[in-house]
Design a protein around this motif. Structure first.
Motif, PDB file in Angstrom:
ATOM      1  N   TYR A   1       0.834  -1.200   0.000  1.00  0.00           N
ATOM      2  CA  TYR A   1       0.000   0.000   0.000  1.00  0.00           C
ATOM      3  C   TYR A   1       0.871   1.253   0.000  1.00  0.00           C
ATOM      4  O   TYR A   1       1.930   1.271   0.611  1.00  0.00           O
ATOM      5  CB  TYR A   1      -0.893   0.045   1.250  1.00  0.00           C
ATOM      6  CG  TYR A   1      -1.947  -1.027   1.281  1.00  0.00           C
ATOM      7  CD1 TYR A   1      -3.197  -0.817   0.707  1.00  0.00           C
ATOM      8  CD2 TYR A   1      -1.706  -2.252   1.890  1.00  0.00           C
ATOM      9  CE1 TYR A   1      -4.173  -1.806   0.731  1.00  0.00           C
ATOM     10  CE2 TYR A   1      -2.668  -3.242   1.921  1.00  0.00           C
ATOM     11  CZ  TYR A   1      -3.903  -3.009   1.338  1.00  0.00           C
ATOM     12  OH  TYR A   1      -4.865  -3.988   1.365  1.00  0.00           O
TER      13      TYR A   1
ATOM     14  N   SER B   1      -1.600   6.571   1.217  1.00  0.00           N
ATOM     15  CA  SER B   1      -3.041   6.750   1.434  1.00  0.00           C
ATOM     16  C   SER B   1      -3.706   5.506   2.018  1.00  0.00           C
ATOM     17  O   SER B   1      -4.803   5.589   2.563  1.00  0.00           O
ATOM     18  CB  SER B   1      -3.733   7.142   0.131  1.00  0.00           C
ATOM     19  OG  SER B   1      -3.651   6.075  -0.792  1.00  0.00           O
ATOM     20  N   LEU B   2      -3.075   4.349   1.875  1.00  0.00           N
ATOM     21  CA  LEU B   2      -3.582   3.073   2.397  1.00  0.00           C
ATOM     22  C   LEU B   2      -4.965   2.703   1.859  1.00  0.00           C
ATOM     23  O   LEU B   2      -5.686   1.928   2.473  1.00  0.00           O
ATOM     24  CB  LEU B   2      -3.620   3.081   3.932  1.00  0.00           C
ATOM     25  CG  LEU B   2      -2.300   3.322   4.644  1.00  0.00           C
ATOM     26  CD1 LEU B   2      -2.521   3.385   6.146  1.00  0.00           C
ATOM     27  CD2 LEU B   2      -1.281   2.253   4.288  1.00  0.00           C
ATOM     28  N   ASP B   3      -5.334   3.235   0.688  1.00  0.00           N
ATOM     29  CA  ASP B   3      -6.659   2.908   0.162  1.00  0.00           C
ATOM     30  C   ASP B   3      -6.626   1.626  -0.672  1.00  0.00           C
ATOM     31  O   ASP B   3      -6.935   0.572  -0.166  1.00  0.00           O
ATOM     32  CB  ASP B   3      -7.274   4.084  -0.607  1.00  0.00           C
ATOM     33  CG  ASP B   3      -6.376   4.640  -1.697  1.00  0.00           C
ATOM     34  OD1 ASP B   3      -5.256   4.144  -1.878  1.00  0.00           O
ATOM     35  OD2 ASP B   3      -6.802   5.584  -2.381  1.00  0.00           O
ATOM     36  N   LEU B   4      -6.231   1.680  -1.923  1.00  0.00           N
ATOM     37  CA  LEU B   4      -6.161   0.492  -2.766  1.00  0.00           C
ATOM     38  C   LEU B   4      -4.739  -0.052  -2.768  1.00  0.00           C
ATOM     39  O   LEU B   4      -3.776   0.701  -2.757  1.00  0.00           O
ATOM     40  CB  LEU B   4      -6.564   0.829  -4.199  1.00  0.00           C
ATOM     41  CG  LEU B   4      -8.011   1.247  -4.420  1.00  0.00           C
ATOM     42  CD1 LEU B   4      -8.219   1.654  -5.876  1.00  0.00           C
ATOM     43  CD2 LEU B   4      -8.947   0.115  -4.042  1.00  0.00           C
TER      44      LEU B   4
ATOM     45  N   THR C   1      -3.141  -2.105  -8.982  1.00  0.00           N
ATOM     46  CA  THR C   1      -3.111  -0.911  -9.819  1.00  0.00           C
ATOM     47  C   THR C   1      -1.759  -0.676 -10.481  1.00  0.00           C
ATOM     48  O   THR C   1      -1.687  -0.038 -11.518  1.00  0.00           O
ATOM     49  CB  THR C   1      -3.501   0.334  -8.994  1.00  0.00           C
ATOM     50  OG1 THR C   1      -2.587   0.471  -7.899  1.00  0.00           O
ATOM     51  CG2 THR C   1      -4.918   0.228  -8.456  1.00  0.00           C
TER      52      THR C   1
END
Length: 127
Positions: free
Chosen positions: A72, A75-78, A97
């Motif tokens: 990650y 931002s630790l999102d996706l 991604t």
């Protein structure tokens, strides 16, 4: 083994997952229990170790991975990428991604010292 170059510099956290099943389709996160989080030097060392895995020929076992790592960014999102490791057929499957189709399936020599060190790290992280 080749990791997505842009993801290496952007990785802030690695989540280690003890895989419980193979997903029904590619590109979906591997189900399982998160057993560790590696950040800072620990994450850098793990990525270096993974990147140093020597390439190998494919072995046949049906792909039954035991552990995966999810990288990650800040931002630790996706996840930038997830890499699932099968130490029986010497295969790594990656998605995310930052993963190009050329990197999605790779083979590593599971009998080498770097691979055995990675397996030791995974086992140590698993309660």
């Amino acid at each position: 083994m080749q990791l997505p170059a842009e993801a290496l510099a952007a990785t802030a956290l690695i989540e280690v997952v003890r895989i419980s099943a193979v997903p029904a389709e590619r590109g979906v996160p591997y189900p399982g229990r998160t057993v560790a989080h590696w950040a800072g030097n620990e994450a850098d060392d793990a990525l270096s170790l993974i990147g140093s895995l020597p390439r190998s020929e494919q072995h046949r076992c049906g792909f039954s991975p035991g552990w995966s790592v999810r990288a990650y960014g800040e931002s630790l999102d996706l996840a930038l990428f997830e890499a699932a490791f099968c130490f029986r057929c010497h295969e790594v499957r990656m998605h995310g991604t930052a993963v190009s189709p050329a990197l999605a399936t790779q083979f590593f020599d599971a009998d080498t010292a770097p691979a055995q060190s990675l397996l030791t790290l995974f086992r140590a992280a698993t309660p």
